[in-house]
Design a protein around this motif. Structure first.
Motif, PDB file in Angstrom:
ATOM      1  N   ARG A  75       0.820  -1.225   0.000  1.00 39.88           N
ATOM      2  CA  ARG A  75       0.000   0.000   0.000  1.00 39.88           C
ATOM      3  C   ARG A  75       0.848   1.268   0.000  1.00 39.88           C
ATOM      4  NH1 ARG A  75      -5.477  -0.281   1.366  1.00 39.88           N
ATOM      5  NH2 ARG A  75      -6.252  -2.389   1.649  1.00 39.88           N
ATOM      6  N   TYR A  99      -4.825   1.355  -5.181  1.00 41.45           N
ATOM      7  CA  TYR A  99      -5.761   1.065  -4.098  1.00 41.45           C
ATOM      8  C   TYR A  99      -6.863   2.123  -4.030  1.00 41.45           C
ATOM      9  CZ  TYR A  99      -2.856  -2.663  -2.124  1.00 41.45           C
ATOM     10  OH  TYR A  99      -2.176  -3.830  -1.917  1.00 41.45           O
ATOM     11  N   ARG A 113      -7.324   3.250   6.818  1.00 41.76           N
ATOM     12  CA  ARG A 113      -6.144   2.750   6.101  1.00 41.76           C
ATOM     13  C   ARG A 113      -5.894   3.585   4.843  1.00 41.76           C
ATOM     14  NH1 ARG A 113      -7.294  -1.995   6.607  1.00 41.76           N
ATOM     15  NH2 ARG A 113      -5.801  -2.609   8.203  1.00 41.76           N
ATOM     16  N   GLU A 114      -6.945   4.019   4.167  1.00 42.94           N
ATOM     17  CA  GLU A 114      -6.774   4.870   2.987  1.00 42.94           C
ATOM     18  C   GLU A 114      -6.151   6.207   3.365  1.00 42.94           C
ATOM     19  OE1 GLU A 114     -10.309   5.378   0.761  1.00 42.94           O
ATOM     20  OE2 GLU A 114     -10.421   3.290   0.105  1.00 42.94           O
ATOM     21  N   PRO A 153      -0.103   2.972  -3.824  1.00 51.61           N
ATOM     22  CA  PRO A 153      -1.338   3.488  -3.220  1.00 51.61           C
ATOM     23  C   PRO A 153      -2.370   3.981  -4.231  1.00 51.61           C
ATOM     24  CG  PRO A 153       0.434   5.078  -2.984  1.00 51.61           C
ATOM     25  CD  PRO A 153       1.048   3.831  -3.526  1.00 51.61           C
ATOM     26  N   MET A 189      -2.395   5.719   4.068  1.00 52.18           N
ATOM     27  CA  MET A 189      -1.519   5.496   2.917  1.00 52.18           C
ATOM     28  C   MET A 189      -1.623   6.627   1.899  1.00 52.18           C
ATOM     29  SD  MET A 189      -3.478   2.634   0.606  1.00 52.18           S
ATOM     30  CE  MET A 189      -5.022   3.022  -0.235  1.00 52.18           C
ATOM     31  N   SER A 199      -4.981  -5.932  -1.189  1.00 48.83           N
ATOM     32  CA  SER A 199      -3.809  -6.413  -0.469  1.00 48.83           C
ATOM     33  C   SER A 199      -3.454  -7.820  -0.909  1.00 48.83           C
ATOM     34  CB  SER A 199      -4.063  -6.377   1.032  1.00 48.83           C
ATOM     35  OG  SER A 199      -4.311  -5.052   1.457  1.00 48.83           O
TER      36      SER A 199
END
Length: 770
Positions: free
Chosen positions: A36, A43, A553-554, A40, A557, A50
């Motif tokens: 990530r 994603y 998490r977004e 990124p 990253m 992942s």
């Protein structure tokens, strides 16, 4: 002075450093738990998930497929595979055109390098001027390959003049083709781009005050009278800076609350405790969860109160508005024409796209912007011209002689050949690099103070000043101050009429310093760009302590965007060095070619996989890029004129002055021919785009699409109930009442009189007031 051997050692060490950085990046990017960090963008687009690895616990974190490590450089050809059209669709036109700056560097300097080494290097090297005539001047082996090694008055200087013409014409040819290409790319991008709010919206500033009407009413009446067929809606600008600070503070408190709640969920035996003092270092000990819940509730109450005040207090409404139109043609007519007899009122310009708006500066009164910019111009002048003192002083110490004088006890260590080569090859470049670390931040703060209303304009302004700073301090400062320091002993011992001659010889001798700087900043620095050590550490810290949901998490990253205000001025410094030293010291050119080639591959990979575009300006920065390369050409002409004047070749000055005049003419031609495509939107293109869109989607309702596009972000961050309340407040009044005695400028039915102007339609679009 550095010798060829010293430069060779420094080049080897820098190449080794760059290889180590690239190897570390290649290994780290293969590990599943770093995926990530190094990919990124995919994603965020939802096109990558992942890596799932079954088997032992170790396989979930470490890639045990040793065959993949044998292909650790496969990211380079992968970065070059994506076609430019696909790259534009993937990363935007700004990113694609930014990469073309590196391509221009290769297009210009690769042929120049071959020609210079084939013609100029033999012409320079087959002389012994530095050995025989100027024994009292400090020189190095590299200087023997430069113009300094040609004897005064020699006919060989005509070769340098011919090469200056050849290099200039080739550069101008490449620039002409690129300007035409990028202008066509921009127009094509605008034609093919999907519907965006900024295509229909104009930012109006300096709305004249009216004692009888609010800013919103004044704006609506003006545009219904002057743009009756195209005006659609508007949103006035409010000063919500205090509200934004409160929302930001509450978000920070919420993050800490999430952290402590997560910590408590992992260990229920003990409630987390914190101190209420500065940074939690001292103060009363309290329950961390309860404390943050209380603080968040208090901030929520303050936010609700401040939000209500912003919506209702007339003093929070600025004399500015985002005005939207029914068509691109209507917006183009308004944005590109004078609206009032008084040219200082009703100032219109294209609105930035919503994510590009720098909301804090919209609350700055327009009349104060000129004063702010004057203050910053003076501040930048002093910053630029006084910064050269510490740079020159520290660079004087960052030499063998300077270190031996400052620290005599280190003389034995410094004189070791390898240590001496490392110091001469690294230290001056590293010192200069360290001095420039905080400069972009300082310049961005200055740009924000000046009142620019979009992030893209802030970055362009900051980039302009960074380039000027590099030109004065990094280039001129290093050449003049550095040469003077190197030759100080010579200046003191020779007669006054010999000093200009020594300076003329000493200037090209600074090529060794710039070679070391290029290797430190342009080779090792660019290789370190891929490693992304800081984002890697931050992501894993957040992922370990703060991340609870996929949204967390977004955010952890978030890769950031390509910093144009830092990257573009750095590129321009290499253009400047290449242009100036192409005819003076051609040995520097291969180092620049390596920089442009490596940087192109690295940043192509970063743009494809890492950086997330913060805004899209459709390559509006390109005229600045073109202009700075022209400045580099002119500086090279001036430097060559000054140098040849010390070489008893004054008759060459008219030819070089003519070359400079031709360069300026070329710049003016390009500016008149291509720059309008970057500052204005052709009405013909606007009509075509509007016609095609109506044919494809004739039932599309544009008003809801534009109605809330330019509401301040803090109003969008509230919950759904509060948003509904905002909309209700915004649309409370469909018909705008007027308090004026005359209805001459009021085309809407008035609630007070029940009448309307007979010359204008009675059906009036609604407006919204954030």
């Amino acid at each position: 002075m550095a010798t060829l051997g010293d430069i060779g050692v420094a080049a080897g060490i820098n190449l080794l450093s760059a290889f180590v950085f690239l190897l570390a990046f290649a290994i780290l990017r293969l590990q599943p738990f770093n995926d990530r960090v190094y990919f990124p963008k995919w994603y965020l687009k939802g096109l990558r998930s992942s890596p799932s690895r079954s088997g032992t616990f170790v396989k979930k974190f470490v890639n045990l497929d040793f065959r993949s490590y044998l292909r650790f450089l496969n990211w380079m050809p992968e970065a070059l595979k994506m076609p430019e059209l696909e790259l534009i669709d993937h990363a935007g036109l700004d990113s694609a055109v930014y990469l073309r700056i590196y391509l221009i560097g290769l297009k210009i300097f690769v042929p120049i390098t071959f020609l210079a080494w084939a013609v100029l290097v033999p012409v320079n090297y087959t002389n012994k001027t530095l050995e025989l005539q100027l024994k009292n001047v400090t020189s190095s082996d590299i200087d023997k390959l430069s113009i300094s090694n040609v004897p005064d008055g020699s006919d060989r200087f005509w070769t340098h003049i011919v090469m200056a013409y050849a290099f200039t014409f080739w550069t101008c040819y490449v620039l002409l083709k690129e300007y035409e290409k990028v202008a066509n790319m921009r127009l094509q991008f605008l034609v093919s781009e999907k519907r965006r709010p900024d295509q229909f919206t104009v930012l109006v500033r300096n709305v004249p005050p009216d004692s009888d009407e609010s800013v919103s009413e004044t704006v609506e009446h003006f545009f219904l009278v002057n743009h009756p067929d195209t005006y659609l809606t508007h949103q006035v600008v409010c000063n919500a800076n205090k509200l934004a600070k409160l929302v930001k503070k509450r978000k920070s408190k919420q993050n800490w609350l999430d952290y402590y709640q997560l910590k408590y969920s992992r260990n229920n035996a003990k409630r987390p405790i914190m101190k209420t003092g500065f940074l939690g270092l001292w103060g009363k000990k309290v329950d961390a969860i309860d404390h943050h819940i209380t603080e968040i509730k208090k901030l929520s109450d303050e936010i609700a109160e401040e939000r209500e005040r912003v919506l209702k207090d007339p003093k929070s409404i600025m004399p500015a508005a985002f005005v939207s139109f029914k068509s691109r043609w209507g917006a183009a007519v308004c944005a590109q024409t004078q609206q009032s007899r008084n040219p200082t009122l009703w100032l219109t310009d294209w609105a930035p796209e919503p994510r590009d708006v720098y909301w804090q500066n919209l609350s700055i009164p327009y009349v104060s912007i000129a004063v702010r910019r004057l203050i910053m111009a003076v501040a930048f002048f002093f910053l630029t011209f006084f910064f050269i003192i510490p740079i020159a002083s520290v660079q004087a110490l960052a030499t063998i002689e300077g270190l031996e004088k400052a620290a005599p006890f280190l003389k034995a260590l410094i004189e070791i050949p390898f240590i001496k080569s490392v110091i001469q090859g690294f230290l001056p470049g590293i010192v200069l690099k360290l001095f420039l670390i905080f400069l972009p931040t300082i310049l961005m703060i200055m740009s924000k103070f000046e009142g620019f209303t979009s992030i893209s304009s802030l970055e362009r302004r900051s980039a302009t000043r960074y380039y000027l700073f590099n030109l004065v301090n990094v280039f001129l400062g290093s050449v003049i101050a550095g040469s003077a320091l190197d030759q100080l002993n010579t200046f003191l011992k020779q007669s006054a009429n010999e000093i200009p001659k020594t300076i003329g010889v000493a200037v090209p001798m600074r090529a060794t310093f710039f070679i070391t700087y290029i290797m430190v900043d342009g080779w090792a620095g660019i290789a370190a760009e891929n490693l992304m050590l800081k984002p890697l550490i931050i992501y894993h810290l957040k992922n370990t302590f703060l991340v609870k949901t996929e949204k967390d998490r977004e955010e952890a990253m978030n890769p950031g965007s390509l910093s144009f205000n830092v990257g573009e001025p750095r590129i321009q410094l290499y253009f400047l060095l290449g242009m100036v030293y192409a005819t003076v010291t051609p040995v520097l050119l291969p180092f620049i070619v390596v920089f442009f080639g490596l940087a192109y591959v690295v940043f192509r990979h970063q743009i494809i996989n890492v950086y997330n575009q913060e805004y899209e300006s459709a390559a509006a920065f390109w005229p600045d890029v073109h202009g700075r390369i022209i400045i580099a050409l002119l500086v090279s002409h001036v430097a060559l004129i000054g140098l040849l004047s010390t070489k008893h070749l004054a008759q060459a000055a008219p030819l070089l002055i003519t070359l400079a005049v031709l360069t300026i003419w070329f710049y003016r031609f390009c500016k008149a021919r291509y720059e309008p495509a970057f500052v204005r939107y052709p009405l013909q293109e606007a009509v075509m785009k509007d016609t095609l869109e109506r044919a494809r989607d004739s039932n599309f309702n544009l008003k809801p699409f534009l109605q809330n596009a330019y509401i301040h972000p803090v109003f969008k961050e509230e919950d759904d109930d509060e948003e509904e309340e905002v909309v209700k407040l915004e649309n409370e009044s469909v018909l705008v009442p007027t308090k004026r005695q005359s209805r001459r400028n009021t085309p809407v039915p008035s609630k007070m009189s029940g009448a309307s102007s007979q010359s204008l339609p009675e059906a009036v679009p609604e407006h919204s007031v954030p």
